[in-house]
Design a protein around this motif. Sequence first.
Motif, mmCIF file in Angstrom:
data_model
loop_
_atom_site.group_PDB
_atom_site.id
_atom_site.type_symbol
_atom_site.label_atom_id
_atom_site.label_comp_id
_atom_site.label_asym_id
_atom_site.label_seq_id
_atom_site.Cartn_x
_atom_site.Cartn_y
_atom_site.Cartn_z
ATOM 1 N N ALA A 196 0.822 -1.208 0.000
ATOM 2 C CA ALA A 196 0.000 0.000 0.000
ATOM 3 C C ALA A 196 0.857 1.259 0.000
ATOM 4 O O ALA A 196 0.549 2.237 -0.699
ATOM 5 C CB ALA A 196 -0.933 -0.008 1.212
ATOM 6 N N ARG A 238 -5.828 -7.241 -6.533
ATOM 7 C CA ARG A 238 -6.277 -6.074 -5.794
ATOM 8 C C ARG A 238 -5.260 -4.938 -5.864
ATOM 9 O O ARG A 238 -5.633 -3.763 -5.914
ATOM 10 C CB ARG A 238 -6.536 -6.451 -4.337
ATOM 11 C CG ARG A 238 -7.716 -7.396 -4.143
ATOM 12 C CD ARG A 238 -7.911 -7.709 -2.671
ATOM 13 N NE ARG A 238 -9.021 -8.633 -2.464
ATOM 14 C CZ ARG A 238 -9.374 -9.112 -1.269
ATOM 15 N NH1 ARG A 238 -8.704 -8.735 -0.187
ATOM 16 N NH2 ARG A 238 -10.396 -9.942 -1.171
ATOM 17 N N THR A 250 -5.728 -3.235 -9.131
ATOM 18 C CA THR A 250 -6.925 -2.389 -9.084
ATOM 19 C C THR A 250 -6.663 -1.099 -8.321
ATOM 20 O O THR A 250 -7.054 -0.008 -8.751
ATOM 21 C CB THR A 250 -8.083 -3.150 -8.428
ATOM 22 O OG1 THR A 250 -8.302 -4.376 -9.140
ATOM 23 C CG2 THR A 250 -9.355 -2.326 -8.441
ATOM 24 N N ALA A 251 -5.970 -1.200 -7.188
ATOM 25 C CA ALA A 251 -5.643 -0.001 -6.412
ATOM 26 C C ALA A 251 -4.711 0.926 -7.183
ATOM 27 O O ALA A 251 -4.851 2.158 -7.121
ATOM 28 C CB ALA A 251 -5.003 -0.407 -5.088
ATOM 29 N N THR A 252 -3.773 0.361 -7.919
ATOM 30 C CA THR A 252 -2.874 1.186 -8.721
ATOM 31 C C THR A 252 -3.631 1.939 -9.810
ATOM 32 O O THR A 252 -3.380 3.122 -10.061
ATOM 33 C CB THR A 252 -1.777 0.309 -9.350
ATOM 34 O OG1 THR A 252 -1.081 -0.390 -8.317
ATOM 35 C CG2 THR A 252 -0.783 1.161 -10.134
ATOM 36 N N GLY A 279 -5.626 4.724 -8.149
ATOM 37 C CA GLY A 279 -4.731 5.797 -7.723
ATOM 38 C C GLY A 279 -4.213 6.617 -8.888
ATOM 39 O O GLY A 279 -4.073 7.849 -8.785
ATOM 40 N N ALA A 300 -8.217 -0.481 -13.668
ATOM 41 C CA ALA A 300 -8.952 -0.929 -12.485
ATOM 42 C C ALA A 300 -10.171 -1.763 -12.866
ATOM 43 O O ALA A 300 -10.443 -2.806 -12.260
ATOM 44 C CB ALA A 300 -9.362 0.282 -11.649
#
Length: 323
Positions: free
Chosen positions: A42, A232, A235-237, A240, A298
């Motif tokens: 993270a 995941r 997806t977060a990247t 962001g 994402a």
Amino acid sequence: MRPSARLPVAAPAAGALPEGVRPLPRRPRLPGGPRVRNALSAALIALACLLVPFGALAAWAAYGLADTGRYVAAMAPLASDPDVRDAVADTVGDGILAEADVGRARGVVGPFVHDAVRSFTGTETYRTAWDAANRTVHDAVLRALRDDHADGAVTVDLAPVTARVKAQLTADHMPLAHRIPVEHTAVAVLPADEADRLRKGYHVLDVAAFWLPLGAVVFALAGIAVATCRRRAVTATGLGTALGGALLALAVAIGRRLTVAGLPDEPHRPAAAAVYDALTTTLRTASWLLVALGLAVAAASWLTGRYGRRRTPPRPSPRAARP
């Protein structure tokens, strides 16, 4: 006859797979527990997404504004912008009247001079002079920023532009046009103190334009690699990256408002807004591309995971195969 004794059957060991079932290959474990790995992932992804808007801004300044050809191409359409033409007509007209020294006749001759200059801004000669002046000013400023030994203010010689204006006004039989002096006078376009400050900033941008985007990619890949669930992390990247692009677009809009509002000359604010929009077109396009790319990544990662869970068959239970 005695009944044949049954031989004891050895029960399979706990956790053993039935005959014919091969164990699934295990993913090599990285050092550290799941919580540590997720926290590290993270942090790396957040740092990468934070570098995205700053990297785009530095790349735009170093490779967009610092390129003379791209700068002239971005400024060329402004030669036909009505607000820019009015601002040029007012500035050039006031300069011509000041150089001609008409005295008390300024109130009578002034409107004719401004109308003549305004008419001149619609000619092909003016567009050629506009491109030549922008190229001359940009080359002078760029040389000063790249030369560490340069001292003093940045100046340019606008005598060729003045000569073209004088020739056009003379051809239009404009009174007092022959009295316009064409002198090779150095016109300051950047004060000495600002040149020194911008020179240091230019060197920082030149370095940041390469390392910030590279750092964003490296941190993003590292964050995805150490994550316990890489889907995941992807997806977060993507989310962001989209957020970074949206923040960049918001920063461009706020910068436009602050730049235009900070000008003391209110009648020329529309012209300044047009110049700002022309110079930041590439930056705005890059910001929305980041938003679209991040959302697409994402969405693709989320849909792939959802579809993959539906297609994956359940694992056979070892206990169900025991006799």
